[in-house]
Design an enzyme around this catalytic site. Sequence first.
Site, PDB file in Angstrom:
ATOM      1  CG  HIS A   1       1.022   3.508   5.087  1.00 55.17           C
ATOM      2  ND1 HIS A   1       1.591   4.163   6.151  1.00 55.17           N
ATOM      3  CD2 HIS A   1      -0.250   3.202   5.477  1.00 55.17           C
ATOM      4  CE1 HIS A   1       0.699   4.265   7.133  1.00 55.17           C
ATOM      5  NE2 HIS A   1      -0.406   3.672   6.751  1.00 55.17           N
TER       6      HIS A   1
ATOM      7  CD  GLU B   1      -7.939   6.957   4.406  1.00 58.22           C
ATOM      8  OE1 GLU B   1      -6.916   6.248   4.296  1.00 58.22           O
ATOM      9  OE2 GLU B   1      -9.068   6.545   4.171  1.00 58.22           O
TER      10      GLU B   1
ATOM     11  CG  LEU C   1       0.524   8.519   7.273  1.00 61.77           C
ATOM     12  CD1 LEU C   1       0.641   7.742   5.987  1.00 61.77           C
ATOM     13  CD2 LEU C   1      -0.208   7.701   8.308  1.00 61.77           C
TER      14      LEU C   1
ATOM     15  CD  GLN D   1      -2.920   1.006   2.294  1.00 58.70           C
ATOM     16  OE1 GLN D   1      -2.707   1.301   3.455  1.00 58.70           O
ATOM     17  NE2 GLN D   1      -4.063   0.505   1.892  1.00 58.70           N
TER      18      GLN D   1
ATOM     19  NE  ARG E   1      -3.543  -1.211   6.478  1.00 57.62           N
ATOM     20  CZ  ARG E   1      -3.642  -0.055   7.160  1.00 57.62           C
ATOM     21  NH1 ARG E   1      -4.637   0.165   7.987  1.00 57.62           N
ATOM     22  NH2 ARG E   1      -2.726   0.887   7.008  1.00 57.62           N
TER      23      ARG E   1
ATOM     24  NE  ARG F   1      -5.207   4.498   3.967  1.00 52.74           N
ATOM     25  CZ  ARG F   1      -4.775   4.150   5.159  1.00 52.74           C
ATOM     26  NH1 ARG F   1      -3.922   3.145   5.294  1.00 52.74           N
ATOM     27  NH2 ARG F   1      -5.184   4.787   6.233  1.00 52.74           N
TER      28      ARG F   1
HETATM   29  P1  FAD Z   1       4.003  -3.046  14.868  1.00 60.49           P
HETATM   30  O1  FAD Z   1       3.153  -2.168  15.679  1.00 60.49           O
HETATM   31  O2  FAD Z   1       4.632  -2.483  13.656  1.00 60.49           O
HETATM   32  O3  FAD Z   1       5.078  -3.678  15.830  1.00 60.49           O
HETATM   33  C1  FAD Z   1       6.089  -4.518  15.374  1.00 60.49           C
HETATM   34  C2  FAD Z   1       6.956  -4.904  16.538  1.00 60.49           C
HETATM   35  O4  FAD Z   1       7.880  -5.893  16.119  1.00 60.49           O
HETATM   36  C3  FAD Z   1       7.794  -3.780  17.127  1.00 60.49           C
HETATM   37  O5  FAD Z   1       7.786  -3.917  18.522  1.00 60.49           O
HETATM   38  C4  FAD Z   1       9.205  -4.073  16.598  1.00 60.49           C
HETATM   39  O6  FAD Z   1      10.219  -3.577  17.417  1.00 60.49           O
HETATM   40  C5  FAD Z   1       9.171  -5.585  16.608  1.00 60.49           C
HETATM   41  N1  FAD Z   1      10.149  -6.262  15.761  1.00 60.49           N
HETATM   42  C6  FAD Z   1      10.337  -6.159  14.425  1.00 60.49           C
HETATM   43  N2  FAD Z   1      11.330  -6.985  14.040  1.00 60.49           N
HETATM   44  C7  FAD Z   1      11.781  -7.620  15.154  1.00 60.49           C
HETATM   45  C8  FAD Z   1      12.807  -8.572  15.409  1.00 60.49           C
HETATM   46  N3  FAD Z   1      13.573  -9.056  14.431  1.00 60.49           N
HETATM   47  N4  FAD Z   1      13.010  -8.981  16.668  1.00 60.49           N
HETATM   48  C9  FAD Z   1      12.258  -8.495  17.694  1.00 60.49           C
HETATM   49  N5  FAD Z   1      11.276  -7.601  17.502  1.00 60.49           N
HETATM   50  C10 FAD Z   1      11.031  -7.167  16.242  1.00 60.49           C
HETATM   51  N6  FAD Z   1      -3.494   1.536  10.903  1.00 60.49           N
HETATM   52  C11 FAD Z   1      -4.784   1.748  11.272  1.00 60.49           C
HETATM   53  O7  FAD Z   1      -5.571   0.813  11.335  1.00 60.49           O
HETATM   54  N7  FAD Z   1      -5.209   3.000  11.593  1.00 60.49           N
HETATM   55  C12 FAD Z   1      -4.384   4.072  11.549  1.00 60.49           C
HETATM   56  O8  FAD Z   1      -4.815   5.174  11.865  1.00 60.49           O
HETATM   57  C13 FAD Z   1      -3.011   3.871  11.144  1.00 60.49           C
HETATM   58  N8  FAD Z   1      -2.125   4.915  11.083  1.00 60.49           N
HETATM   59  C14 FAD Z   1      -0.789   4.662  10.808  1.00 60.49           C
HETATM   60  C15 FAD Z   1       0.147   5.697  10.841  1.00 60.49           C
HETATM   61  C16 FAD Z   1       1.505   5.462  10.588  1.00 60.49           C
HETATM   62  C17 FAD Z   1       2.465   6.597  10.612  1.00 60.49           C
HETATM   63  C18 FAD Z   1       1.941   4.152  10.288  1.00 60.49           C
HETATM   64  C19 FAD Z   1       3.380   3.863   9.997  1.00 60.49           C
HETATM   65  C20 FAD Z   1       1.021   3.121  10.251  1.00 60.49           C
HETATM   66  C21 FAD Z   1      -0.340   3.359  10.507  1.00 60.49           C
HETATM   67  N9  FAD Z   1      -1.285   2.324  10.476  1.00 60.49           N
HETATM   68  C22 FAD Z   1      -2.597   2.556  10.841  1.00 60.49           C
HETATM   69  C23 FAD Z   1      -0.844   0.949  10.254  1.00 60.49           C
HETATM   70  C24 FAD Z   1      -0.694   0.268  11.589  1.00 60.49           C
HETATM   71  O9  FAD Z   1      -0.218   1.166  12.549  1.00 60.49           O
HETATM   72  C25 FAD Z   1       0.266  -0.899  11.506  1.00 60.49           C
HETATM   73  O10 FAD Z   1      -0.041  -1.693  10.411  1.00 60.49           O
HETATM   74  C26 FAD Z   1       0.108  -1.738  12.754  1.00 60.49           C
HETATM   75  O11 FAD Z   1       0.301  -0.941  13.892  1.00 60.49           O
HETATM   76  C27 FAD Z   1       1.054  -2.907  12.767  1.00 60.49           C
HETATM   77  O12 FAD Z   1       0.941  -3.498  14.039  1.00 60.49           O
HETATM   78  P2  FAD Z   1       1.741  -4.799  14.407  1.00 60.49           P
HETATM   79  O13 FAD Z   1       1.393  -5.123  15.802  1.00 60.49           O
HETATM   80  O14 FAD Z   1       1.519  -5.802  13.349  1.00 60.49           O
HETATM   81  O15 FAD Z   1       3.257  -4.349  14.306  1.00 60.49           O
END
Ligand code: FAD
Length: 632
Positions: free
Chosen positions: A388, A266, A263, A247, A423, A322
């Site tokens: 993103h 939206e 970012l 995306q 998404r 998007r």
């Molecule tokens: P993350 O929250 O990305 O966490 C990943 C974790 O894995 C982190 O703790 C990292 O340190 C850890 N990690 C990575 N590699 C390793 C490794 N090798 N060893 C140990 N730890 C590791 N989504 C929405 O639904 N609504 C929104 O309003 C929205 N706004 C966004 C704004 C921004 C700026 C961004 C970047 C994204 C946004 N998104 C939004 C998307 C959403 O935030 C993410 O897709 C989502 O938070 C991902 O969550 P997650 O728990 O999968 O991973």
Amino acid sequence: MSEIERHEFDVVVIGAGGAGLRAAIEARARGKRTAIISKSLFGKAHTVMAEGGCAAAMGNVNPNDNWQVHYRDTMRGGKFLNNWRMAELHAKEAPDRVWELETYGALFDRTADGKISQRNFGGHTYPRLAHVGDRTGLELIRTLQQKIVSLQQEDFKATGDYESNIRVFHECTITDLHKTDGKMSGAFGYYRNTGSFVLFSAPAVVLATGGIGKSYQVTSNSWEYTGDGHALALRAGATLINMEFLQFHPTGMVWPPSVKGILVTESVRGDGGVLRNSEGKRFMFDYIPDVFKEQYATSEEEADRWYTDPDNNRRPPELLPRDEVARAINSEVKAGRGSPHGGVFLDIASRLSPEEIQKRLPSMYHQFKELADVDITKEPMEVGPTCHYVMGGVEVDPDSGQSTVPGLFAAGECSGGMHGSNRLGGNSLSDLLVFGRRAGLGAAEYVDALGARPAVHETDVERAAERALLPFSSATDGGENPFVVQLELQKTMNDLVGIIRKADEMELALKKLEDIATRTRTVSVEGRREFNPGWHLALDLRNMLLVSLCVAKAALERQESRGGHTRDDFPVMDSDWRHVLLVCSALGEDNINLTRKEQVPMRPELFDLFELDELKKYYTGEELGGHRADQG
Ligand code: FAD
């Protein structure tokens, strides 16, 4: 071999974003000793950066909303390539996960009558995003962390040890997963500050490592997002699906260069912001695709009326999914109608009062004021597409989150299927709550059903340690600086496998990636193991390379345009590709095998939630045979 710290757990969760924390809470609630490991500081994950909100059909602002409408919106957004079972579970369970957060102490913005308020977002029929201003992710992470602390306090009361059942290891990067007799047995990594090694023995591992955005030069993602979970899964023998679908968020900052890609939520458009080109034209009316023609306003007057009377007007085209908006911006810039710094204008200043803007979008106000010296209450922002989110990820069983490897689970952004080819905004926060919980539960049930626990082979641990130290020994052989190789990889992906793709460019990208693979194998770093970012990047590069290969190979294979995959040479969506999944598996250290797999057909009662006329836009005639209308 250097000394290795050792731990034993029932479940190891890699990643402390929303998916990881929710998985860990569930595993602990099911009585499993659980470790949470995060590469960055505890509390610093993409989840915390989420601004707009969390999509859940609670019907608080428009009572017509329900899980069926959310399901339909999600499938439409993903252009019907989604794993329908995941989309179904997500739409049904998201409201419970949001209400549950309130029981953990979250405080969402309220409606006048005291319910959780919900805002509009692209592709969602009704206001659906539960939010806290434009800092929703912060509240989500704060609450989940608070829940973990409260569980640790309960454990202290029972055992005298806060960490008896749930323990956090932060600034700890996992570099290898271990399997024994075909089943998960542990994870190996290093502490970023000391550089010392650590082994976690556990029969169940949950990957919750987030995205892959750092493989691109212009991205909203931060440094951690190097596709580690995706690559760890591949190397462990699991499969990835949908990797061609990335995306490109339509609105990232374009100026100044140091902040390019950051970012712009939206919510700016959800709250009334409009896109204009250099001629002042609200150009999105020219880009409504046929499949969405009936749902979007065709005049500015109707679009503006929708904000106050959504039941009797169609929504503004700025709120198309998007992928559509990103492509439209790209076309305007290419046609020479862009803003001075290569984007377009996003105007909220002429649409809301300065007070409203500061109240509804406080982070955006500060972001532009501090980073670009632009006052968004007075002037428009300049915005353009930024890499993103990755729709592709670990292929999992929808109900349990288990991958094709026994004992290996995945949830959140690093898993694949839920969002299909694209998404909808807000569907990630709800995804990671719904499937984080399910993966934690799946892992706990797996451990319960397991007989003897597989023990990690010592030789595998030795090999992981040797591999991690390789960049230090390459120094004497004159290997390259990892930062140089990373830049080359990011440029290759940005320029040749970016928002608009062509076969010859992707073939060139694959050639370049071959060369980058050779260079990655021999990157070298100097200095010591303590606080050595060059070394950390050298290890991350292996992962970035592997996921980039998946994206490029799958993107070259898929000869159509759909969602987050746009081919200049195959510009239309092709029904014959709708039911095809491209599956990546690893062939050795840096090679990918790509195969095709048929998507499982949608369950009849879900299929019947759509009108036949709409399905005809996506499905082949043969596939439509089972629809209620077709059966007369
Ligand atoms: P993350 O929250 O990305 O966490 C990943 C974790 O894995 C982190 O703790 C990292 O340190 C850890 N990690 C990575 N590699 C390793 C490794 N090798 N060893 C140990 N730890 C590791 N989504 C929405 O639904 N609504 C929104 O309003 C929205 N706004 C966004 C704004 C921004 C700026 C961004 C970047 C994204 C946004 N998104 C939004 C998307 C959403 O935030 C993410 O897709 C989502 O938070 C991902 O969550 P997650 O728990 O999968 O991973």
